[in-house]
Every structure is written in structure tokens, then in C-alpha cells.
Design a protein around this motif. Structure first.
Motif, short mmCIF file in Angstrom:
data_model
loop_
_atom_site.label_atom_id
_atom_site.label_comp_id
_atom_site.label_asym_id
_atom_site.label_seq_id
_atom_site.Cartn_x
_atom_site.Cartn_y
_atom_site.Cartn_z
N GLY A 101 0.82 -1.20 0.00
CA GLY A 101 0.00 0.00 0.00
C GLY A 101 0.85 1.25 0.00
N ASN A 102 0.30 2.30 -0.54
CA ASN A 102 0.92 3.64 -0.54
C ASN A 102 2.28 3.68 -1.23
OD1 ASN A 102 -0.42 3.27 2.53
ND2 ASN A 102 -1.27 4.86 1.23
N PRO A 103 2.30 3.51 -2.56
CA PRO A 103 3.56 3.62 -3.30
C PRO A 103 4.00 5.08 -3.38
CG PRO A 103 1.74 3.35 -4.82
CD PRO A 103 1.16 3.22 -3.45
N TYR A 104 5.13 5.39 -2.79
CA TYR A 104 5.67 6.75 -2.84
C TYR A 104 6.59 6.94 -4.03
CZ TYR A 104 4.25 7.83 2.01
OH TYR A 104 3.55 8.08 3.15
N ALA A 105 7.28 5.88 -4.42
CA ALA A 105 8.31 5.97 -5.46
C ALA A 105 7.73 5.70 -6.84
CB ALA A 105 9.43 4.98 -5.16
N GLY A 106 8.51 6.04 -7.83
CA GLY A 106 8.14 5.76 -9.20
C GLY A 106 8.41 4.31 -9.56
N THR A 118 6.24 -0.25 -2.24
CA THR A 118 5.17 0.41 -1.49
C THR A 118 5.71 0.72 -0.10
OG1 THR A 118 4.21 -1.64 -0.62
CG2 THR A 118 3.36 -0.81 -2.74
N TYR A 119 5.27 1.82 0.46
CA TYR A 119 5.73 2.27 1.76
C TYR A 119 5.15 1.43 2.89
CZ TYR A 119 6.97 5.51 5.50
OH TYR A 119 7.50 6.07 6.63
N SER A 120 3.94 0.95 2.69
CA SER A 120 3.26 0.17 3.72
C SER A 120 2.69 -1.10 3.11
CB SER A 120 2.16 1.02 4.38
OG SER A 120 1.19 1.36 3.42
N GLY A 121 1.92 -1.82 3.92
CA GLY A 121 1.34 -3.07 3.45
C GLY A 121 2.37 -4.17 3.40
N GLY A 122 1.99 -5.28 2.79
CA GLY A 122 2.82 -6.48 2.81
C GLY A 122 2.46 -7.31 4.03
N SER A 123 3.08 -8.46 4.18
CA SER A 123 2.73 -9.37 5.27
C SER A 123 3.04 -8.80 6.65
CB SER A 123 3.42 -10.72 5.08
OG SER A 123 4.82 -10.55 5.02
N ASN A 124 3.89 -7.77 6.73
CA ASN A 124 4.23 -7.16 8.02
C ASN A 124 3.80 -5.70 8.11
OD1 ASN A 124 5.78 -9.50 9.07
ND2 ASN A 124 7.02 -9.05 7.25
N LEU A 126 4.92 -3.22 6.52
CA LEU A 126 6.09 -2.34 6.51
C LEU A 126 6.63 -2.10 5.11
CD1 LEU A 126 7.86 -3.78 9.67
CD2 LEU A 126 6.64 -1.60 9.47
N GLY A 127 5.83 -2.43 4.09
CA GLY A 127 6.22 -2.15 2.72
C GLY A 127 6.62 -3.38 1.93
N THR A 128 6.66 -3.20 0.61
CA THR A 128 6.93 -4.30 -0.30
C THR A 128 7.78 -3.86 -1.48
OG1 THR A 128 5.01 -3.87 -1.73
CG2 THR A 128 4.65 -5.30 0.19
N VAL A 129 8.31 -4.85 -2.18
CA VAL A 129 8.83 -4.70 -3.53
C VAL A 129 7.89 -5.52 -4.40
CG1 VAL A 129 10.76 -5.12 -5.12
CG2 VAL A 129 11.22 -4.51 -2.73
N PHE A 130 7.41 -4.95 -5.51
CA PHE A 130 6.43 -5.65 -6.33
C PHE A 130 6.79 -5.59 -7.81
CE2 PHE A 130 4.91 -1.27 -6.27
CZ PHE A 130 4.55 -1.05 -7.59
N ALA A 131 6.13 -6.46 -8.57
CA ALA A 131 6.26 -6.48 -10.03
C ALA A 131 4.86 -6.62 -10.61
CB ALA A 131 7.12 -7.66 -10.48
N ILE A 132 4.65 -6.00 -11.77
CA ILE A 132 3.37 -6.10 -12.48
C ILE A 132 3.66 -5.92 -13.96
CG2 ILE A 132 2.85 -3.64 -12.15
CD1 ILE A 132 -0.14 -4.43 -11.99
N ASN A 133 2.95 -6.64 -14.80
CA ASN A 133 3.11 -6.47 -16.25
C ASN A 133 2.48 -5.16 -16.69
OD1 ASN A 133 4.41 -8.98 -16.54
ND2 ASN A 133 2.43 -10.03 -16.64
N THR A 134 2.96 -4.64 -17.80
CA THR A 134 2.47 -3.35 -18.30
C THR A 134 1.00 -3.39 -18.72
OG1 THR A 134 3.35 -3.86 -20.49
CG2 THR A 134 4.73 -2.50 -19.04
N ASP A 135 0.44 -4.59 -18.89
CA ASP A 135 -0.99 -4.69 -19.20
C ASP A 135 -1.85 -4.88 -17.94
OD1 ASP A 135 -0.51 -7.32 -18.47
OD2 ASP A 135 -1.08 -8.17 -20.42
N GLY A 136 -1.22 -4.84 -16.77
CA GLY A 136 -1.94 -4.97 -15.51
C GLY A 136 -2.04 -6.39 -14.99
N SER A 137 -1.55 -7.35 -15.74
CA SER A 137 -1.61 -8.75 -15.30
C SER A 137 -0.36 -9.11 -14.51
CB SER A 137 -1.75 -9.68 -16.51
OG SER A 137 -0.56 -9.64 -17.28
N ALA A 152 12.58 -1.32 6.52
CA ALA A 152 11.14 -1.09 6.55
C ALA A 152 10.83 0.19 5.81
CB ALA A 152 10.64 -0.98 7.99
N ASN A 153 9.63 0.24 5.22
CA ASN A 153 9.10 1.45 4.59
C ASN A 153 9.98 2.01 3.46
OD1 ASN A 153 8.56 1.94 7.91
ND2 ASN A 153 6.80 1.66 6.58
N PRO A 154 10.13 1.24 2.39
CA PRO A 154 10.87 1.78 1.23
C PRO A 154 10.07 2.90 0.58
CG PRO A 154 9.84 -0.30 0.65
CD PRO A 154 9.61 -0.10 2.12
N CYS A 155 10.73 4.00 0.30
CA CYS A 155 10.02 5.11 -0.35
C CYS A 155 10.82 5.69 -1.51
CB CYS A 155 9.65 6.19 0.65
SG CYS A 155 11.02 6.88 1.57
#
Length: 192
Positions: A101-106, A118-124, A126-137, A152-155
Motif C-alpha cells: 500500500g501507498n507507493p511513494y516511489a516511481g 510500497t511504503y506500507s502493506g505487505g505481510s508485516n 512495513l512495505g513491499t517490492v512488487f512487479a506487475i506487467n504493463t498490461d496490468g496482469s 522497513a518502509n521503502p520510499c
């Protein structure tokens, strides 16, 4: 002699006023030219708002970005928009849960995959690193921060080098003032 100096001073003052007038005119014309090219392409609303990071442009010309707030759960979105302001589309609505939740970065684009944090959310929460395809899948939570040595809290944004994503977390680590981390693009091999 006094009259000659007064005449010279008057000539110098006239020249200075002319030069100043030319500079003011050029500044006004330049400012007007820039003001005429400014255009609002998108006014954000509940579908995603508070964008904090720069947009990136794909090879197809489409712009990709994040908004820290809004979306269906109020926890931010990943979106696309065309350079002319048309075609705004939400690719992902963050839930604030395990997806983050709450992506601060590009975003970082590699091939047809977008990477981000994301700055928050994830299993703890405290933030996540995520991947998503350019078509949203294919949304994938690559890593959930624990607040321990990993951080914690990557921004900040990510950098890709040799198949590894590098970034920073604002908090956590030892003694708690943040970390520099690396993780493979498939989510394996996280290192602080």
C-alpha cells in the motif's frame, strides 16, 4: 567640465534603461511562451491521487506512474496515461494488505514488467517490492519488509543491474536508520 560629466551620466543612464527594457521585454516574451505551453493532462480523483514520483515512458509512448492514495481501497494505484492526457487507466489498486500500500516511489520498466515499492502493506505492514506487467496482469509481491535487518518502509525508486533490483528502505536495519537492499527480479535472494 561639470556639464560634460552630466551629459555623459545622462547618456549612460539612458543606455542602461534601454538595455534593462530589452531584458524585461525578452523575459516577458519568454515567460509568455512557456506559459502558453503548460497543459494539465489529468486531474486526479478518487481513482488515484497524491502522485509523488516522476512518470516513466514505455517504448510504446505510454506513461506509467504511481499515486500514493486513492483507488478502491484508498491505498494507492499503479496507472497508465497517454502523453496527450487520454487513456488514463488503473493497472493495480493496492489493498494495503499483502500486496502492499501507498507507493511513494516511481516505477522501473524492464521489458514488459514494471517494478516498484510500497511504503506500507505487505505481510508485516512495513512495505513491499512488487512487479506487475504493463498490461496490468501478473501482479507479484516480490518481498515484504519485516522491520528488522532488512529494513522497513521503502520510499525510493529501484535500480536494475545484472538481474537484481537495488533500493533503499527508510527505516529498520541496525540501528534502525534504514537500509540499502538488493533482491532478484523473481523475488529470491534478498540481501541487505
Amino acid at each position: 567640465m561639470i556639464e560634460l560629466n552630466s551629459s555623459r551620466n545622462l547618456t549612460v543612464h539612458r543606455r542602461a534603461r534601454r538595455i534593462l527594457g530589452v531584458f524585461v521585454l525578452v523575459a516577458l516574451l519568454t515567460t509568455s511562451a512557456y506559459a502558453q505551453t503548460f497543459e494539465v493532462l489529468k486531474e486526479f480523483d478518487a481513482t488515484g491521487y497524491n502522485p509523488r514520483a516522476p512518470l516513466i515512458q514505455g517504448p510504446d509512448g505510454i506513461l506509467y506512474g504511481t499515486a500514493q492514495s486513492g483507488g478502491t481501497a484508498g491505498s494507492g494505484v499503479v496507472f497508465t496515461i497517454h502523453p496527450d492526457g487520454t487513456g488514463y487507466n488503473v493497472l493495480w489498486n493496492f489493498s494495503g494488505g499483502n500486496d502492499g500500500g501507498n507507493p511513494y516511489a516511481g516505477l522501473l520498466l524492464s521489458g514488459s514488467t514494471l517494478y516498484g515499492t510500497t511504503y506500507s502493506g505487505g505481510s508485516n505492514s512495513l512495505g513491499t517490492v512488487f512487479a506487475i506487467n504493463t498490461d496490468g496482469s501478473g501482479f507479484t509481491n516480490l518481498y515484504s519488509f519485516t522491520g528488522g535487518p532488512d529494513g522497513a518502509n521503502p520510499c525510493g525508486g529501484l535500480v536494475l543491474s545484472g538481474g537484481r533490483l537495488y533500493g533503499t528502505a527508510e527505516e529498520g536495519g541496525d540501528p534502525g536508520f534504514g537500509t540499502v537492499f538488493a533482491v532478484n527480479t523473481d523475488g529470491s535472494g534478498f540481501t541487505n
